[in-house]
Motif scaffolding. Structure first.
Motif, PDB file in Angstrom:
ATOM      1  N   LYS A  11       0.814  -1.208   0.000  1.00 57.93           N
ATOM      2  CA  LYS A  11       0.000   0.000   0.000  1.00 57.93           C
ATOM      3  C   LYS A  11       0.858   1.273   0.000  1.00 57.93           C
ATOM      4  O   LYS A  11       1.743   1.437   0.813  1.00 57.93           O
ATOM      5  N   GLY A  12       0.588   2.136  -0.959  1.00 59.64           N
ATOM      6  CA  GLY A  12       1.264   3.422  -1.023  1.00 59.64           C
ATOM      7  C   GLY A  12       2.606   3.402  -1.717  1.00 59.64           C
ATOM      8  O   GLY A  12       3.188   4.458  -1.968  1.00 59.64           O
ATOM      9  N   THR A  13       3.112   2.207  -2.061  1.00 61.26           N
ATOM     10  CA  THR A  13       4.432   2.147  -2.685  1.00 61.26           C
ATOM     11  C   THR A  13       4.457   1.372  -3.995  1.00 61.26           C
ATOM     12  O   THR A  13       5.153   1.761  -4.926  1.00 61.26           O
ATOM     13  N   ALA A  14       3.704   0.282  -4.098  1.00 60.48           N
ATOM     14  CA  ALA A  14       3.733  -0.517  -5.324  1.00 60.48           C
ATOM     15  C   ALA A  14       2.459  -1.340  -5.431  1.00 60.48           C
ATOM     16  O   ALA A  14       1.960  -1.875  -4.434  1.00 60.48           O
ATOM     17  N   THR A  15       1.930  -1.433  -6.657  1.00 58.18           N
ATOM     18  CA  THR A  15       0.758  -2.274  -6.890  1.00 58.18           C
ATOM     19  C   THR A  15       1.167  -3.745  -6.805  1.00 58.18           C
ATOM     20  O   THR A  15       2.351  -4.088  -6.856  1.00 58.18           O
ATOM     21  N   ALA A  16       0.173  -4.615  -6.701  1.00 57.84           N
ATOM     22  CA  ALA A  16       0.460  -6.044  -6.634  1.00 57.84           C
ATOM     23  C   ALA A  16       1.194  -6.511  -7.891  1.00 57.84           C
ATOM     24  O   ALA A  16       2.103  -7.344  -7.810  1.00 57.84           O
ATOM     25  N   MET A  17       0.814  -5.994  -9.055  1.00 54.11           N
ATOM     26  CA  MET A  17       1.500  -6.370 -10.285  1.00 54.11           C
ATOM     27  C   MET A  17       2.947  -5.877 -10.281  1.00 54.11           C
ATOM     28  O   MET A  17       3.868  -6.603 -10.685  1.00 54.11           O
ATOM     29  N   GLU A  18       3.165  -4.653  -9.840  1.00 51.20           N
ATOM     30  CA  GLU A  18       4.530  -4.132  -9.772  1.00 51.20           C
ATOM     31  C   GLU A  18       5.386  -4.957  -8.818  1.00 51.20           C
ATOM     32  O   GLU A  18       6.556  -5.244  -9.107  1.00 51.20           O
ATOM     33  N   VAL A  19       4.808  -5.348  -7.697  1.00 52.99           N
ATOM     34  CA  VAL A  19       5.534  -6.186  -6.745  1.00 52.99           C
ATOM     35  C   VAL A  19       5.876  -7.523  -7.378  1.00 52.99           C
ATOM     36  O   VAL A  19       7.020  -7.989  -7.320  1.00 52.99           O
ATOM     37  N   ALA A  20       4.880  -8.163  -7.998  1.00 51.49           N
ATOM     38  CA  ALA A  20       5.089  -9.478  -8.588  1.00 51.49           C
ATOM     39  C   ALA A  20       6.135  -9.439  -9.697  1.00 51.49           C
ATOM     40  O   ALA A  20       7.003 -10.314  -9.775  1.00 51.49           O
ATOM     41  N   GLU A  21       6.071  -8.421 -10.554  1.00 48.98           N
ATOM     42  CA  GLU A  21       7.022  -8.335 -11.670  1.00 48.98           C
ATOM     43  C   GLU A  21       8.438  -8.088 -11.173  1.00 48.98           C
ATOM     44  O   GLU A  21       9.405  -8.657 -11.719  1.00 48.98           O
ATOM     45  N   ALA A  22       8.596  -7.255 -10.153  1.00 43.35           N
ATOM     46  CA  ALA A  22       9.934  -6.984  -9.619  1.00 43.35           C
ATOM     47  C   ALA A  22      10.520  -8.229  -8.958  1.00 43.35           C
ATOM     48  O   ALA A  22      11.711  -8.546  -9.135  1.00 43.35           O
ATOM     49  N   LEU A  23       9.704  -8.950  -8.201  1.00 44.19           N
ATOM     50  CA  LEU A  23      10.179 -10.187  -7.575  1.00 44.19           C
ATOM     51  C   LEU A  23      10.561 -11.216  -8.639  1.00 44.19           C
ATOM     52  O   LEU A  23      11.592 -11.900  -8.525  1.00 44.19           O
ATOM     53  N   ALA A  24       9.744 -11.313  -9.686  1.00 40.42           N
ATOM     54  CA  ALA A  24      10.024 -12.264 -10.761  1.00 40.42           C
ATOM     55  C   ALA A  24      11.318 -11.921 -11.476  1.00 40.42           C
ATOM     56  O   ALA A  24      12.138 -12.811 -11.774  1.00 40.42           O
ATOM     57  N   ALA A  25      11.535 -10.632 -11.747  1.00 40.26           N
ATOM     58  CA  ALA A  25      12.771 -10.211 -12.423  1.00 40.26           C
ATOM     59  C   ALA A  25      13.984 -10.522 -11.560  1.00 40.26           C
ATOM     60  O   ALA A  25      15.028 -10.964 -12.066  1.00 40.26           O
ATOM     61  N   GLY A  26      13.879 -10.282 -10.254  1.00 39.34           N
ATOM     62  CA  GLY A  26      14.989 -10.586  -9.363  1.00 39.34           C
ATOM     63  C   GLY A  26      15.289 -12.077  -9.316  1.00 39.34           C
ATOM     64  O   GLY A  26      16.454 -12.491  -9.300  1.00 39.34           O
ATOM     65  N   TRP A  27      14.234 -12.883  -9.287  1.00 40.98           N
ATOM     66  CA  TRP A  27      14.434 -14.332  -9.281  1.00 40.98           C
ATOM     67  C   TRP A  27      15.109 -14.796 -10.574  1.00 40.98           C
ATOM     68  O   TRP A  27      16.073 -15.578 -10.547  1.00 40.98           O
ATOM     69  N   LYS A  28      14.613 -14.310 -11.712  1.00 37.34           N
ATOM     70  CA  LYS A  28      15.157 -14.730 -13.002  1.00 37.34           C
ATOM     71  C   LYS A  28      16.614 -14.325 -13.180  1.00 37.34           C
ATOM     72  O   LYS A  28      17.371 -14.991 -13.901  1.00 37.34           O
ATOM     73  N   ALA A  29      17.022 -13.235 -12.529  1.00 37.81           N
ATOM     74  CA  ALA A  29      18.413 -12.800 -12.628  1.00 37.81           C
ATOM     75  C   ALA A  29      19.359 -13.857 -12.065  1.00 37.81           C
ATOM     76  O   ALA A  29      20.528 -13.937 -12.467  1.00 37.81           O
ATOM     77  N   LEU A  30      18.856 -14.682 -11.148  1.00 38.78           N
ATOM     78  CA  LEU A  30      19.692 -15.710 -10.548  1.00 38.78           C
ATOM     79  C   LEU A  30      19.355 -17.100 -11.068  1.00 38.78           C
ATOM     80  O   LEU A  30      20.241 -17.947 -11.203  1.00 38.78           O
ATOM     81  N   ARG A  31      18.090 -17.340 -11.381  1.00 41.67           N
ATOM     82  CA  ARG A  31      17.643 -18.670 -11.827  1.00 41.67           C
ATOM     83  C   ARG A  31      16.735 -18.482 -13.047  1.00 41.67           C
ATOM     84  O   ARG A  31      15.513 -18.570 -12.959  1.00 41.67           O
ATOM     85  N   GLY A  32      17.351 -18.201 -14.172  1.00 44.23           N
ATOM     86  CA  GLY A  32      16.603 -17.848 -15.368  1.00 44.23           C
ATOM     87  C   GLY A  32      15.842 -18.976 -16.017  1.00 44.23           C
ATOM     88  O   GLY A  32      14.970 -18.729 -16.868  1.00 44.23           O
ATOM     89  N   ASN A  33      16.116 -20.214 -15.661  1.00 41.53           N
ATOM     90  CA  ASN A  33      15.454 -21.340 -16.321  1.00 41.53           C
ATOM     91  C   ASN A  33      14.211 -21.834 -15.583  1.00 41.53           C
ATOM     92  O   ASN A  33      13.520 -22.728 -16.065  1.00 41.53           O
ATOM     93  N   ASP A  34      13.931 -21.258 -14.434  1.00 39.65           N
ATOM     94  CA  ASP A  34      12.758 -21.691 -13.683  1.00 39.65           C
ATOM     95  C   ASP A  34      11.472 -21.194 -14.345  1.00 39.65           C
ATOM     96  O   ASP A  34      11.464 -20.172 -15.036  1.00 39.65           O
ATOM     97  N   ASP A  35      10.393 -21.929 -14.113  1.00 45.31           N
ATOM     98  CA  ASP A  35       9.077 -21.549 -14.618  1.00 45.31           C
ATOM     99  C   ASP A  35       8.430 -20.598 -13.601  1.00 45.31           C
ATOM    100  O   ASP A  35       8.060 -21.019 -12.502  1.00 45.31           O
ATOM    101  N   ILE A  36       8.322 -19.315 -13.974  1.00 48.44           N
ATOM    102  CA  ILE A  36       7.782 -18.301 -13.069  1.00 48.44           C
ATOM    103  C   ILE A  36       6.337 -17.990 -13.476  1.00 48.44           C
ATOM    104  O   ILE A  36       6.080 -17.611 -14.620  1.00 48.44           O
TER     105      ILE A  36
END
Length: 368
Positions: A11-36
């Motif tokens: 609340k007040g900082t990021a929408t649920a989609m923005e949160v999900a996309e940022a977390l997904a990008a961070g995960w892929k930076a380390l484990r790019g072959n996983d199914d996100i």
């Protein structure tokens, strides 16, 4: 590996989609072959429409309504025509939300815009309507919404009552002849609170202060809400003021229940509509999150609901939060700790959410 990322908004900082996309990008930076799989969530409050629209091709509509302070506002809503029987979803925050107020006005703010939004969906042929309740600016018991749907309320002199909570203290008689009937598939309110209409845990006592209600006036607000409930009952509209969710959105939950709506857990329904319930048993890890993870997270909110569901499905879970203030038997990552302070985390939430996604991938890799 299949990673399911399903956060609420921060609340007040990021929408649920923005949160999900940022977390997904961070995960892929380390484990790019996983199914996100990214499925942002909501609990019926602000962000409900976006969560549903992100998961299915629902049609966006926009209707200009009377905002909580009477100024015209454009309000979005969704319509699904894919099944033949049109399903609509409206969100109170879009039409009658506190964020639409130029200044707090607890006595006169009302929910009329919500009723106008529901009316627009009915006129569009909606077979059923789901109403996300949350973020209300008013404590009017849903009076404004019901009057927008055709109900008439009068004081003892036969004059229409005023808007908002102030009008409830004058209500003497209600006419329901012009009230719109429920659609064939009914109306369902999506709530994230079990609050009753009035009392120590009710709409005014719990949620009123954030809308500008002075502590000394809470009893007056309760008196108006209970007067409103008695007038509705006398007119043949029955709802239990003590039923869970009656106090949602300043008592709008009660007004819609009196109309004939049914109540449901917002987080539960959104998980079903977005397909999360179907995806979860096949996931190797669930990542969820919210702005602050604390004891209230299990009181109808998204994170608590998903942690329970993951436990039942035997799927490990991780909570990412701006702040972690709850001791729980689940792995957590705090943006405040990653950034060094709450101010730093809030100043650049996407950066630290990305960092949290990578940190989560690192923790998961270590556990393999």
């Amino acid at each position: 590996m299949k990673i399911l990322i399903a956060p609420d908004s921060f609340k007040g900082t990021a929408t649920a989609m923005e949160v999900a996309e940022a977390l997904a990008a961070g995960w892929k930076a380390l484990r790019g072959n996983d199914d996100i799989v990214v499925l942002p969530q909501a609990d019926g409050g602000e962000g409900t429409l976006s969560a549903i629209a992100a998961s299915a091709p629902w049609q966006w509509h926009e209707t200009v309504v009377d905002g909580p302070d009477g100024r015209a506002v454009p309000a979005r809503w969704l319509l699904d025509t894919s099944a033949g029987q049109h399903r609509a979803v409206v969100e109170l925050a879009e039409a009658s939300g506190i964020a639409l107020m130029s200044r707090l006005d607890p006595w006169r703010a009302d929910s009329r815009g919500l009723g106008q939004l529901i009316d627009a969906a009915l006129r569009a042929g909606a077979w059923s309507v789901q109403v996300g309740l949350g973020g209300s600016a008013s404590t009017d018991g849903g009076a404004g919404a019901l009057m927008a749907l055709g109900l008439k309320a009068f004081d003892r002199h036969g004059r229409p009552i005023g808007a908002g909570a102030s009008g409830l203290r004058d209500v003497d008689r209600i006419e329901v002849d012009g009230l719109a009937p429920l659609p064939p598939g009914g109306v369902e309110i999506l709530v994230d609170t079990a609050a009753p209409l009035a009392g120590p845990q009710g709409a005014a006592a719990v949620f009123g202060p954030q809308k500008g209600v002075a502590p000394a006036d809470i009893a007056l607000f309760d008196d108006g809400l209970l007067r409103w409930s008695r007038a509705l009952r006398a007119a043949g509209l029955h709802a239990d003021p003590d039923s869970p969710g009656a106090g949602a959105a300043g008592g709008a939950g009660f007004g819609l229940l009196a109309w004939g709506a049914a109540a449901a857990s917002g987080s539960d329904r959104i998980a079903t509509v977005t397909g999360l319930d179907a995806q979860l048993p096949r996931a190797d890890l669930l990542i969820t999150g919210e702005g602050r993870f604390d004891g209230t997270s299990w009181t109808g909110k998204v994170v608590g609901h998903l942690l329970t569901a993951a436990d039942h499905a035997g799927v490990p879970a991780l909570v990412v939060a701006g702040q972690v203030a709850a001791a729980a038997d689940v792995s957590t990552l705090s943006l405040t700790e990653l950034a060094g302070s709450a101010d730093a985390a809030m100043a650049d939430p996407r950066r630290w959410l990305h960092a949290a996604g990578s940190a989560a991938a690192g923790l998961f890799a270590q556990g393999q």
